[in-house]
Design a protein around this motif. Structure first.
Motif, mmCIF file in Angstrom:
data_model
loop_
_atom_site.group_PDB
_atom_site.id
_atom_site.type_symbol
_atom_site.label_atom_id
_atom_site.label_comp_id
_atom_site.label_asym_id
_atom_site.label_seq_id
_atom_site.Cartn_x
_atom_site.Cartn_y
_atom_site.Cartn_z
ATOM 1 N N GLY A 37 0.841 -1.142 0.059
ATOM 2 C CA GLY A 37 -0.076 -0.107 -0.003
ATOM 3 C C GLY A 37 0.819 1.105 -0.204
ATOM 4 N N GLN A 38 0.381 2.451 -0.090
ATOM 5 C CA GLN A 38 0.872 3.567 0.084
ATOM 6 C C GLN A 38 1.397 3.806 1.429
ATOM 7 O OE1 GLN A 38 1.089 5.816 -2.694
ATOM 8 N NE2 GLN A 38 0.235 4.352 -3.665
ATOM 9 N N HIS A 39 2.560 4.649 1.644
ATOM 10 C CA HIS A 39 3.350 4.798 2.761
ATOM 11 C C HIS A 39 2.336 5.757 3.617
ATOM 12 C CE1 HIS A 39 6.654 4.895 5.476
ATOM 13 N NE2 HIS A 39 6.611 6.301 5.548
ATOM 14 N N ASN A 40 1.831 5.147 4.805
ATOM 15 C CA ASN A 40 0.794 5.778 5.498
ATOM 16 C C ASN A 40 1.051 5.467 7.064
ATOM 17 O OD1 ASN A 40 -1.189 7.234 6.838
ATOM 18 N ND2 ASN A 40 -2.804 6.052 5.704
ATOM 19 N N PRO A 41 2.223 5.542 7.490
ATOM 20 C CA PRO A 41 2.595 4.999 8.836
ATOM 21 C C PRO A 41 1.439 5.492 10.220
ATOM 22 C CG PRO A 41 4.216 6.631 8.193
ATOM 23 C CD PRO A 41 3.379 6.512 6.979
ATOM 24 N N GLU A 42 0.820 6.618 9.722
ATOM 25 C CA GLU A 42 0.013 7.057 10.709
ATOM 26 C C GLU A 42 -1.203 6.063 10.922
ATOM 27 O OE1 GLU A 42 -1.295 9.869 13.727
ATOM 28 O OE2 GLU A 42 0.445 9.626 12.742
ATOM 29 N N GLU A 43 -1.463 5.431 9.793
ATOM 30 C CA GLU A 43 -2.763 4.199 9.729
ATOM 31 C C GLU A 43 -1.869 2.898 10.036
ATOM 32 O OE1 GLU A 43 -6.165 3.258 9.984
ATOM 33 O OE2 GLU A 43 -5.771 5.261 9.400
ATOM 34 N N TYR A 44 -0.754 2.567 9.412
ATOM 35 C CA TYR A 44 -0.113 1.334 9.255
ATOM 36 C C TYR A 44 1.367 1.514 10.158
ATOM 37 C CZ TYR A 44 -3.913 0.587 6.276
ATOM 38 O OH TYR A 44 -5.076 0.633 5.713
ATOM 39 N N PRO A 45 1.498 1.539 11.399
ATOM 40 C CA PRO A 45 2.821 1.762 12.129
ATOM 41 C C PRO A 45 3.977 1.055 11.688
ATOM 42 C CG PRO A 45 1.058 2.067 13.640
ATOM 43 C CD PRO A 45 0.271 1.453 12.280
ATOM 44 N N ALA A 46 3.700 -0.488 11.268
ATOM 45 C CA ALA A 46 4.878 -1.162 10.744
ATOM 46 C C ALA A 46 5.558 -0.549 9.697
ATOM 47 C CB ALA A 46 4.286 -2.485 10.520
ATOM 48 N N GLN A 47 4.758 0.136 8.963
ATOM 49 C CA GLN A 47 5.575 1.105 7.934
ATOM 50 C C GLN A 47 6.706 2.109 8.198
ATOM 51 O OE1 GLN A 47 2.473 2.895 5.464
ATOM 52 N NE2 GLN A 47 2.412 1.133 4.093
ATOM 53 N N LEU A 48 6.763 2.348 9.437
ATOM 54 C CA LEU A 48 7.767 3.219 10.009
ATOM 55 C C LEU A 48 9.154 2.635 9.957
ATOM 56 C CD1 LEU A 48 6.025 4.845 12.985
ATOM 57 C CD2 LEU A 48 7.098 6.016 11.072
ATOM 58 N N VAL A 49 9.307 1.312 10.063
ATOM 59 C CA VAL A 49 10.530 0.463 10.260
ATOM 60 C C VAL A 49 11.237 0.137 9.003
ATOM 61 C CG1 VAL A 49 11.676 -1.458 11.418
ATOM 62 C CG2 VAL A 49 9.124 -0.701 12.155
ATOM 63 N N ARG A 50 11.790 1.288 8.550
ATOM 64 C CA ARG A 50 12.577 1.261 7.421
ATOM 65 C C ARG A 50 13.902 1.726 7.972
ATOM 66 N NH1 ARG A 50 9.010 4.036 2.400
ATOM 67 N NH2 ARG A 50 7.396 2.366 2.391
ATOM 68 N N PRO A 51 14.758 0.575 8.278
ATOM 69 C CA PRO A 51 16.415 1.170 8.684
ATOM 70 C C PRO A 51 17.201 2.107 7.712
ATOM 71 C CG PRO A 51 15.639 -1.328 9.109
ATOM 72 C CD PRO A 51 14.594 -0.820 8.129
ATOM 73 N N THR A 52 17.643 2.762 8.271
ATOM 74 C CA THR A 52 18.174 3.937 7.449
ATOM 75 C C THR A 52 19.584 3.275 6.773
ATOM 76 O OG1 THR A 52 17.859 5.326 9.479
ATOM 77 C CG2 THR A 52 19.448 6.321 7.439
ATOM 78 N N GLN A 53 20.306 2.396 7.369
ATOM 79 C CA GLN A 53 21.320 1.861 6.674
ATOM 80 C C GLN A 53 21.151 0.252 6.842
ATOM 81 O OE1 GLN A 53 23.867 3.676 5.629
ATOM 82 N NE2 GLN A 53 22.987 5.544 6.369
ATOM 83 N N GLY A 54 20.306 -0.324 7.761
ATOM 84 C CA GLY A 54 20.346 -1.806 7.748
ATOM 85 C C GLY A 54 19.382 -2.278 6.781
ATOM 86 N N GLU A 55 18.665 -3.553 7.060
ATOM 87 C CA GLU A 55 17.890 -4.260 6.315
ATOM 88 C C GLU A 55 16.641 -4.850 7.099
ATOM 89 O OE1 GLU A 55 19.934 -7.279 4.394
ATOM 90 O OE2 GLU A 55 19.857 -8.745 6.286
ATOM 91 N N VAL A 56 15.559 -4.745 6.570
ATOM 92 C CA VAL A 56 14.565 -5.351 7.254
ATOM 93 C C VAL A 56 13.931 -6.752 6.307
ATOM 94 C CG1 VAL A 56 12.800 -3.937 5.912
ATOM 95 C CG2 VAL A 56 12.071 -4.841 8.156
ATOM 96 N N THR A 57 13.672 -7.699 7.374
ATOM 97 C CA THR A 57 13.244 -9.047 6.682
ATOM 98 C C THR A 57 11.923 -9.379 7.175
ATOM 99 O OG1 THR A 57 15.608 -9.905 6.408
ATOM 100 C CG2 THR A 57 13.775 -11.308 6.307
ATOM 101 N N TRP A 58 10.854 -9.684 6.137
ATOM 102 C CA TRP A 58 9.649 -10.133 6.474
ATOM 103 C C TRP A 58 9.396 -11.521 6.653
ATOM 104 C CZ3 TRP A 58 5.832 -6.610 8.415
ATOM 105 C CH2 TRP A 58 6.102 -5.235 8.555
#
Length: 248
Positions: free
Chosen positions: A213-234
């Motif tokens: 979806g669109q970037h809307n972390p106010e509605e979907y807080p997990a979207q906030l987790v975008r590491p600046t230098q690191g990586e995110v694995t789902w």
């Protein structure tokens, strides 16, 4: 996102085995690189199987637990022996079964009456262990996600989503028990690796919005987790991933 990796698995068992292999890989790389592994644990039901695996062979002996520092990304404001305690769940399934030194297990003292003081105390403890006055860079933060896309104890439309100064803060959330302490976005986005474990059909709609979806972390807080230098694995099970357009 170049630093986002997504996989889905047919069962919680298969997902948990993949998660265990990932934790071991990150732990070994961290220890080889800088001599220790800083690991922030998650509460909830989904990580229990992972913790049980890490506490058993062939997994346990692949991590040098003497070089591991354990933290938590959030905690319910209950005593540490409460069934609601994230610490107790990890103690029962993992910590009591592995040779990690007691002084390297850093519990949030969330049961204290003064929750602001408890939040500051945990921030001070992180600064002490990481030897920095800045935002600590965890080697690995383990997270889950709720049906409303909350992660840690960051829930939709709460002031915590916009917190940029404090690293740990008290929150009151729309889910029992409401009083909690949580990491704030700066800590989650500073990590070298973030691992999300998400299971269940009740998460499927949130998964679709967070991933596609669109970037809307106010509605979907997990979207906030975008590491600046690191990586995110789902890591999803097939039920949680069932509404994704792209199949992983």
């Amino acid at each position: 996102m170049q630093n986002r990796h997504i996989s889905s698995y047919s069962s919680l068992e298969n997902l948990s085995q993949a998660a265990a292999r990932y934790v071991i890989q990150v732990a070994q790389e961290a220890i080889a690189d800088h001599g220790r592994f800083t690991f922030s644990l998650s509460g909830g039901n989904t990580p229990k199987a992972l913790y049980n695996l890490l506490a058993s062979e062939p997994y346990t002996s692949q991590i040098d637990w003497n070089l591991v520092e354990l933290f938590w990304s959030d905690e319910r404001c209950v005593p540490p022996d409460s069934a609601d305690s994230c610490y107790k769940m990890a103690l029962d399934t993992l910590i009591s079964k592995i040779p990690v030194p007691a002084n390297q297990v850093h519990r949030m003292l969330a049961e204290q009456d003064n929750r602001d003081a408890a939040s500051q105390a945990y921030t001070d403890e992180m600064h002490r262990v990481f030897k920095t006055s800045d935002v600590p860079e965890f080697d690995l933060i383990l997270l889950g996600m709720g049906p409303e896309a909350h992660t840690a104890s960051l829930f939709p439309h709460q002031p915590s989503l916009k917190e940029n100064e404090r690293l740990v803060m008290p929150v009151s959330v729309p889910k029992p028990p409401p009083a909690r302490l949580t990491f704030t976005p700066p800590v989650l986005t500073a990590a070298r690796h973030v691992l999300f474990l998400v299971t269940g059909q009740d998460k499927a709609e949130a998964v679709k919005e967070v991933i596609e979806g669109q970037h809307n972390p106010e509605e979907y807080p997990a979207q906030l987790v975008r590491p600046t230098q690191g990586e995110v694995t789902w890591l999803f099970d097939t039920a949680a991933a069932s509404k994704l357009t792209h199949k992983f």
